[in-house]
Design a protein around this motif. Structure first.
Motif, PDB file in Angstrom:
ATOM      1  N   THR A  68       0.843  -1.206   0.000  1.00  0.00           N
ATOM      2  CA  THR A  68       0.000   0.000   0.000  1.00  0.00           C
ATOM      3  C   THR A  68       0.869   1.243   0.000  1.00  0.00           C
ATOM      4  N   VAL A  69       1.956   1.225   0.741  1.00  0.00           N
ATOM      5  CA  VAL A  69       2.893   2.357   0.761  1.00  0.00           C
ATOM      6  C   VAL A  69       3.524   2.529  -0.621  1.00  0.00           C
ATOM      7  N   ARG A  70       3.745   1.421  -1.322  1.00  0.00           N
ATOM      8  CA  ARG A  70       4.404   1.462  -2.623  1.00  0.00           C
ATOM      9  C   ARG A  70       3.546   2.104  -3.718  1.00  0.00           C
ATOM     10  N   LEU A  71       2.284   2.332  -3.452  1.00  0.00           N
ATOM     11  CA  LEU A  71       1.417   2.976  -4.443  1.00  0.00           C
ATOM     12  C   LEU A  71       1.820   4.428  -4.701  1.00  0.00           C
TER      13      LEU A  71
ATOM     14  N   ASP B 214      -4.757   4.160   1.486  1.00  0.00           N
ATOM     15  CA  ASP B 214      -4.567   3.565   0.168  1.00  0.00           C
ATOM     16  C   ASP B 214      -4.933   4.598  -0.893  1.00  0.00           C
ATOM     17  N   LEU B 215      -3.943   4.976  -1.703  1.00  0.00           N
ATOM     18  CA  LEU B 215      -4.121   6.033  -2.690  1.00  0.00           C
ATOM     19  C   LEU B 215      -5.107   5.644  -3.785  1.00  0.00           C
ATOM     20  N   VAL B 216      -5.238   4.357  -4.077  1.00  0.00           N
ATOM     21  CA  VAL B 216      -6.142   3.882  -5.129  1.00  0.00           C
ATOM     22  C   VAL B 216      -7.553   3.659  -4.594  1.00  0.00           C
TER      23      VAL B 216
ATOM     24  N   ARG C  94      -9.145   4.911   0.877  1.00  0.00           N
ATOM     25  CA  ARG C  94      -9.560   4.585   2.236  1.00  0.00           C
ATOM     26  C   ARG C  94      -8.389   3.936   2.964  1.00  0.00           C
ATOM     27  N   CYS C  95      -8.520   3.825   4.266  1.00  0.00           N
ATOM     28  CA  CYS C  95      -7.513   3.098   5.032  1.00  0.00           C
ATOM     29  C   CYS C  95      -7.580   1.627   4.655  1.00  0.00           C
ATOM     30  N   PHE C  96      -6.406   1.003   4.552  1.00  0.00           N
ATOM     31  CA  PHE C  96      -6.395  -0.366   4.067  1.00  0.00           C
ATOM     32  C   PHE C  96      -5.182  -1.117   4.607  1.00  0.00           C
ATOM     33  N   GLY C  97      -5.377  -2.417   4.798  1.00  0.00           N
ATOM     34  CA  GLY C  97      -4.304  -3.331   5.155  1.00  0.00           C
ATOM     35  C   GLY C  97      -4.606  -4.694   4.571  1.00  0.00           C
ATOM     36  N   PRO C  98      -3.619  -5.566   4.492  1.00  0.00           N
ATOM     37  CA  PRO C  98      -3.821  -6.854   3.837  1.00  0.00           C
ATOM     38  C   PRO C  98      -4.741  -7.811   4.594  1.00  0.00           C
ATOM     39  N   ASN C  99      -5.078  -7.485   5.847  1.00  0.00           N
ATOM     40  CA  ASN C  99      -6.036  -8.293   6.599  1.00  0.00           C
ATOM     41  C   ASN C  99      -7.466  -7.808   6.430  1.00  0.00           C
ATOM     42  N   ALA C 100      -7.714  -6.906   5.478  1.00  0.00           N
ATOM     43  CA  ALA C 100      -9.056  -6.369   5.244  1.00  0.00           C
ATOM     44  C   ALA C 100     -10.029  -7.495   4.868  1.00  0.00           C
ATOM     45  N   LYS C 101     -11.244  -7.385   5.368  1.00  0.00           N
ATOM     46  CA  LYS C 101     -12.275  -8.369   5.068  1.00  0.00           C
ATOM     47  C   LYS C 101     -13.088  -7.995   3.831  1.00  0.00           C
ATOM     48  N   ASP C 102     -12.860  -6.805   3.296  1.00  0.00           N
ATOM     49  CA  ASP C 102     -13.614  -6.352   2.120  1.00  0.00           C
ATOM     50  C   ASP C 102     -12.704  -5.640   1.138  1.00  0.00           C
TER      51      ASP C 102
END
Length: 329
Positions: free
Chosen positions: A92-95, A316-318, A321-329
């Motif tokens: 996500t940072v790499r975006l 998350d720039l794309v 919203r706030c995002f992490g790899p454990n997101a359920k959606d």
């Protein structure tokens, strides 16, 4: 942005208020109680696009077990691990890119360590002390750290027996860049303090809660205070703070790249926008949906050597919203 100012704003948000250094808790700003993500803009400065070499300066008397936990976390950024992983979190940072279209690097390696156990600048430090500590680490014989202006990132970690001005009161950590007059070149760095004995309730959230404040009840009859996955409130709290500062250094190393707001001296950066969010549904006093190991410890990311960590999400720039790899959606 200074990490503890964010924590102060976060706790103000529990009351539906905003935080400012001059006025404390006051009127609400937006639905997140943090900098407005709609104002996140690129200001034409560089991001950390070259492979990143991390150099740790252990300042003070460190517990070996705590050091190993931090080393394993830093070594997880560019290493495979079960999903959701630390390496996936970094995607996500790499975006984020610079004006040439170059993305934040995907290569982060722990490349050196310096042990300042004799407290070269004493047991009490201030902001300018950090650059002097870096200078000492790159000039001390017989084994100085390399001075690496192209790829180097210097991480000053202070132990429980070191006092840093404003630590626990106004900051938990911060990132900046060195001055040529002090260090010789401009390099990005961050300082993070161990809060396990000094102020776990302020700087080791969600593994502790501020003194005098009762955590709200969870939906399962317990409290929202999490159990640290590596067994120590202070070091597990540091892990998320380190990740916070690394993400913001990578996307805003010279304080002229990615941030929200009109004040580059107090920017709202990509981790500031998601303070306190660790899983889906997170916000306010709720960290979101995270996992538990067999012992009941909480985590949201996997690392090397079977390690587990709890790390806050970033913007998350794309997805916007706030995002992490454990997101359920």
């Amino acid at each position: 942005m200074d990490n503890a100012l964010l924590l102060l704003s976060f706790f103000c948000f529990h009351l539906g208020l905003s935080w400012s250094l001059n006025t404390g808790c006051n009127q609400a700003v937006n639905s997140g109680g943090t900098p407005d993500p709609d104002k996140l803009e690129y200001h034409m400065g560089p991001v950390l696009a070259s492979p990143l070499k991390l150099y740790i300066i252990w300042y003070g008397n460190w517990n070996q077990t705590h050091q190993d936990t931090i080393r394993d976390f830093l070594s997880s950024f560019s290493s495979p691990a079960p999903r959701p992983s630390v390496a996936e979190w970094w995607t996500t940072v790499r975006l984020y890119t610079d004006q040439t279209g170059s993305n934040v690097t995907d290569t982060i390696t722990l490349s050196g360590e310096f042990f300042d156990t004799k407290l070269s600048h004493g047991p009490r430090l201030n902001r300018m002390s950090m650059q002097a500590i870096i200078k000492n680490a790159i000039t001390s014989q017989p084994k100085p750290l390399p001075l690496d202006p192209r790829n180097g990132y210097y991480l000053v970690l202070t132990s429980a027996d070191v006092i840093v001005d404003e630590f626990c009161r106004a900051v938990c950590a911060y990132h900046y860049f060195t001055f040529p007059a002090t260090v010789g070149v401009i390099v990005p760095y961050a300082w993070v303090g161990y809060s396990g004995t000094q102020c776990p309730g302020m700087c080791a959230y969600p593994f502790a809660w501020p003194m005098g404040m009762s955590p709200p009840p969870s939906g399962e009859g317990g409290s929202t205070v999490m159990r640290p996955p590596n067994g120590d409130v202070g070091v597990d709290g540091m892990i998320s703070v380190i990740a916070h500062e690394l993400a913001e250094s990578a996307t805003n190393p010279l304080v002229n790249a990615w941030y929200a707001g009109n004040n580059p001296t107090a920017p709202g950066e990509i981790a500031d926008l998601c303070l306190g969010v660790y899983g889906s549904g997170g916000g306010g006093a709720y960290v979101g949906q995270v996992s538990k190991d067999a012992a009941g410890n909480d985590y949201n990311l996997n690392g090397i050597k079977g390690r587990r960590f709890m790390v806050q999400w970033v913007w998350d720039l794309v997805k916007k919203r706030c995002f992490g790899p454990n997101a359920k959606d």
